[in-house]
Scaffold this motif. Structure first.
Motif, short mmCIF file in Angstrom:
data_model
loop_
_atom_site.label_atom_id
_atom_site.label_comp_id
_atom_site.label_asym_id
_atom_site.label_seq_id
_atom_site.Cartn_x
_atom_site.Cartn_y
_atom_site.Cartn_z
N THR A 220 0.83 -1.21 0.00
CA THR A 220 0.00 0.00 0.00
C THR A 220 0.87 1.26 0.00
OG1 THR A 220 -1.79 -1.12 1.17
CG2 THR A 220 -1.75 1.29 1.28
N VAL A 221 1.88 1.28 0.87
CA VAL A 221 2.76 2.44 0.95
C VAL A 221 3.56 2.59 -0.35
CG1 VAL A 221 4.77 3.41 2.12
CG2 VAL A 221 2.92 2.41 3.46
N THR A 222 3.99 1.46 -0.93
CA THR A 222 4.74 1.50 -2.19
C THR A 222 3.91 2.19 -3.27
OG1 THR A 222 5.98 -0.50 -1.65
CG2 THR A 222 5.86 0.12 -3.97
N ASP A 223 2.63 1.83 -3.36
CA ASP A 223 1.76 2.43 -4.37
C ASP A 223 1.58 3.93 -4.12
OD1 ASP A 223 1.47 -0.02 -5.57
OD2 ASP A 223 -0.45 -0.48 -4.61
N LEU A 224 1.39 4.30 -2.86
CA LEU A 224 1.20 5.72 -2.54
C LEU A 224 2.45 6.53 -2.83
CD1 LEU A 224 -0.82 5.41 0.80
CD2 LEU A 224 -1.65 6.42 -1.34
N VAL A 225 3.61 6.00 -2.47
CA VAL A 225 4.87 6.71 -2.72
C VAL A 225 5.10 6.84 -4.22
CG1 VAL A 225 7.37 6.61 -2.49
CG2 VAL A 225 5.92 6.09 -0.52
N ARG A 226 4.80 5.78 -4.97
CA ARG A 226 4.98 5.84 -6.42
C ARG A 226 4.10 6.95 -7.02
NH1 ARG A 226 3.26 1.11 -7.63
NH2 ARG A 226 5.29 0.08 -7.44
N GLU A 227 2.84 7.02 -6.55
CA GLU A 227 1.95 8.05 -7.07
C GLU A 227 2.41 9.44 -6.62
OE1 GLU A 227 -2.82 9.18 -7.34
OE2 GLU A 227 -2.15 7.48 -6.09
N TYR A 228 2.90 9.53 -5.40
CA TYR A 228 3.42 10.81 -4.92
C TYR A 228 4.56 11.29 -5.81
CZ TYR A 228 6.29 14.02 -2.25
OH TYR A 228 7.06 15.09 -1.88
N VAL A 229 5.47 10.40 -6.13
CA VAL A 229 6.62 10.77 -6.97
C VAL A 229 6.14 11.26 -8.33
CG1 VAL A 229 8.66 9.89 -8.16
CG2 VAL A 229 8.24 9.26 -5.78
N GLU A 230 5.16 10.55 -8.91
CA GLU A 230 4.66 10.93 -10.23
C GLU A 230 3.99 12.31 -10.18
OE1 GLU A 230 2.03 7.78 -11.20
OE2 GLU A 230 3.63 6.34 -11.70
N LEU A 231 3.13 12.53 -9.19
CA LEU A 231 2.42 13.80 -9.08
C LEU A 231 3.37 14.95 -8.77
CD1 LEU A 231 -0.68 12.55 -7.05
CD2 LEU A 231 -0.69 13.35 -9.41
N HIS A 232 4.29 14.70 -7.87
CA HIS A 232 5.25 15.74 -7.50
C HIS A 232 6.10 16.13 -8.71
CE1 HIS A 232 8.98 17.45 -5.87
NE2 HIS A 232 8.31 17.74 -4.77
N THR A 233 6.56 15.14 -9.45
CA THR A 233 7.40 15.40 -10.62
C THR A 233 6.64 16.19 -11.67
OG1 THR A 233 8.61 13.34 -10.20
CG2 THR A 233 8.84 14.32 -12.39
#
Length: 535
Positions: free
Chosen positions: A143-156
């Protein structure tokens, strides 16, 4: 020495020309900057801008002591009429923070190092008897892996560059950190560290904080040495100043927001600091208040007076809400600001005639009240403030201190021309009392009926029954002038159970040393060079 004497006399003349007749001036000069502090100085005019020039006299002190050009010079000048006395000292460059040498060391004596004010107990590290070496919940890690991945994409996408996140921790690294901390981390926090090692962006993964590396989290836990702990959040150490017996007015631990979610203590062995931002720290709370939840994320100011508040129920919820904010195209601060914008004002004030306690907005949340000015004030009005912990009354002609016993008042500072403490008799929770401004002697005998009184400051009043100090059953900290302390000694009325004592007001440097020695303390100022003179 000739150059130093010339600079001292020049400084004395400049101070006298500014209108000073008595008091102490403290100067600091070093790589960390310079500072000036007046103590009990009677000034009839303000010093000119840029005064005093600390660089010149500090250079003379360094030359006299053979110190390096960048070393910290700390100087103290006391005036009394046309006489003066001057002390000085230098410290190596790495001691450029002014906490290195406290001039107050001769004026503040700790007799019981285990004593703390209410709510300030020393947090004792504990070992969780139920600790086990189970690996982190794999579903939470996913769950955290998915959230962090999405965070990185949105932040970038929104910022134009990828966030700089630290490499993930292994199970062995997490277990090693837990062994040092003394308990197992919440599963959500374990899962986060299995995915991200750190995030130095204070507007990043966890909204308004910098996620610390797990090794630094373990080193920082209950550690008052910020260099060892590698913490960066402004000035001071973790709770060291807030928990000091000689802290300014920051002695009361206020109720958190929402009320009851965080225990009313200055810090807990189960508050695990995981992030920092400016003056605040972010922690995971494993020992919550009566309506809190274990693992909740809280923010508080380690060396200040702000009460803790809950940011969210868990690290996972903070991460989720951060991602949700980015999905909506908002700044991560939008989520953080939404958590604190509805906090009621903890502090309130009444200024002048026409204002009353009954008209204060949000009275149920007021914990700190200042009454400043007006013809009269009757403390019976405080009955409508169910959470009031601190009261300051000043500039009021007539004060009646009939504080209702239902009001959980803990700290009271009264500055008035006439003070009668009789109406305070028997108040159950008042433990910190400061009296000042009285033009007539104050009778303090009734204070013996206060079952919780632990700290008393009488340094700014004359006391008619000074020997009554010895009858105060729970007194642990006393602040008084040199004359008051000498009178107490002469009457054998110094309380035997004092945990700390403070010398306030003007006193000769030798008198400070003698005062400290009367408690069996040899202050550092006793060995410093001392120059006396007369203009």
């Amino acid at each position: 020495m000739t150059e130093l004497i010339e600079q001292i006399e020049k400084l004395v003349r400049e101070l006298a020309a500014s209108g000073a007749t008595a008091g102490t001036l403290e100067l600091h000069n070093g790589m960390g900057g310079y500072g000036t502090m007046f103590r009990n100085v009677q000034l009839f005019g303000m010093p000119k801008p840029g005064w005093p020039d600390t660089a010149v006299i500090a250079a003379a002190v360094r030359a006299e002591l053979g110190a390096g050009a960048d070393d910290l010079a700390q100087l103290r000048l006391r005036l009394l009429g046309d006489g003066y006395e001057f002390q000085y000292r230098c410290a190596p460059t790495h001691h450029h923070n002014y906490e290195w040498f406290e001039w107050e060391s001769a004026r503040q004596v700790v007799l019981d190092p285990t004593y703390r004010y209410p709510g300030h107990a020393i947090p004792v590290p504990s070992t969780d008897a139920d600790y086990d070496d189970r690996p982190t919940d794999p579903e939470l890690v996913d769950t955290v892996t998915d959230l962090v991945r999405e965070y990185v994409e949105l932040h970038t996408r929104q910022e134009g560059d990828a966030p700089q996140l630290g490499a993930a921790n292994t199970e062995a690294e997490i277990a090693a950190a837990e062994a040092r901390i003394g308990f197992r981390l919440p599963e959500e926090l374990r899962a986060l560290y299995r995915v991200v090692g750190h995030d130095y962006d204070d507007r990043g993964l966890l909204a308004f904080t910098r996620l610390m590396p797990l090794a630094a989290v373990a080193a920082a836990h209950l550690n008052d040495d910020t260099d060892t702990a590698q913490l960066e959040y402004g000035h001071g150490t973790i709770g060291a100043w807030k928990d000091s017996l000689f802290a300014g007015i920051d002695r009361i631990v206020f109720e958190s927001w929402p009320h009851g979610v965080v225990r009313r203590i200055s810090r807990s062995p189960k508050w695990l600091i995981i992030g920092t931002s400016d003056r605040d720290v972010t922690a995971v709370d494993l020992d919550p208040g009566p309506i809190g939840v274990s693992g909740q994320v809280i923010k508080f100011e380690p060396d200040g007076w702000y009460a803790a508040f809950r940011q969210d129920d868990s690290v996972l919820e903070v991460l989720r809400r951060t991602v949700e904010a980015l999905r909506a195209g908002e700044s991560v601060l939008e989520y953080y600001n939404a958590q604190i914008e509805d906090h009621p004002n903890r502090a309130a004030s009444l200024r002048g005639a026409g204002e009353s306690v009954s008209e204060l907005p949000g009275a149920i949340a007021v914990q700190q009240l200042t009454v400043d000015g007006g013809d009269s004030f009757d403390s019976a009005e405080l009955a409508s403030l169910p959470l009031l912990r601190e009261l300051q009354v000043r500039g009021v002609e007539s004060v009646r201190l009939s504080v209702p016993h239902t009001v959980p008042l803990e700290q009271l500072h009264v500055h008035a021309s006439r003070i009668d403490v009789e109406p305070l008799a028997g108040h159950p929770t008042l433990w910190d009392l400061t009296l000042s401004g009285a033009t007539e002697p104050v009778r303090i005998g009734p204070l013996a009926t206060l079952p919780s009184l632990q700290r008393l400051d009488i340094s700014a009043i004359e006391v008619s029954d000074l020997e009554a100090i010895a009858t105060l059953p729970t007194l642990r900290v006393l602040v008084a002038t040199i004359g008051q302390w000498q009178s107490l000694r002469a009457r054998d009325a110094v309380p035997a159970a004092l945990a700390a004592a403070e010398l306030a007001g003007d006193a000769a440097f030798d008198d400070e040393i003698t005062w400290a020695a009367s408690f069996g303390v040899d202050p550092t100022t006793a060995s410093l060079p001392l120059v006396r003179g007369t203009l």
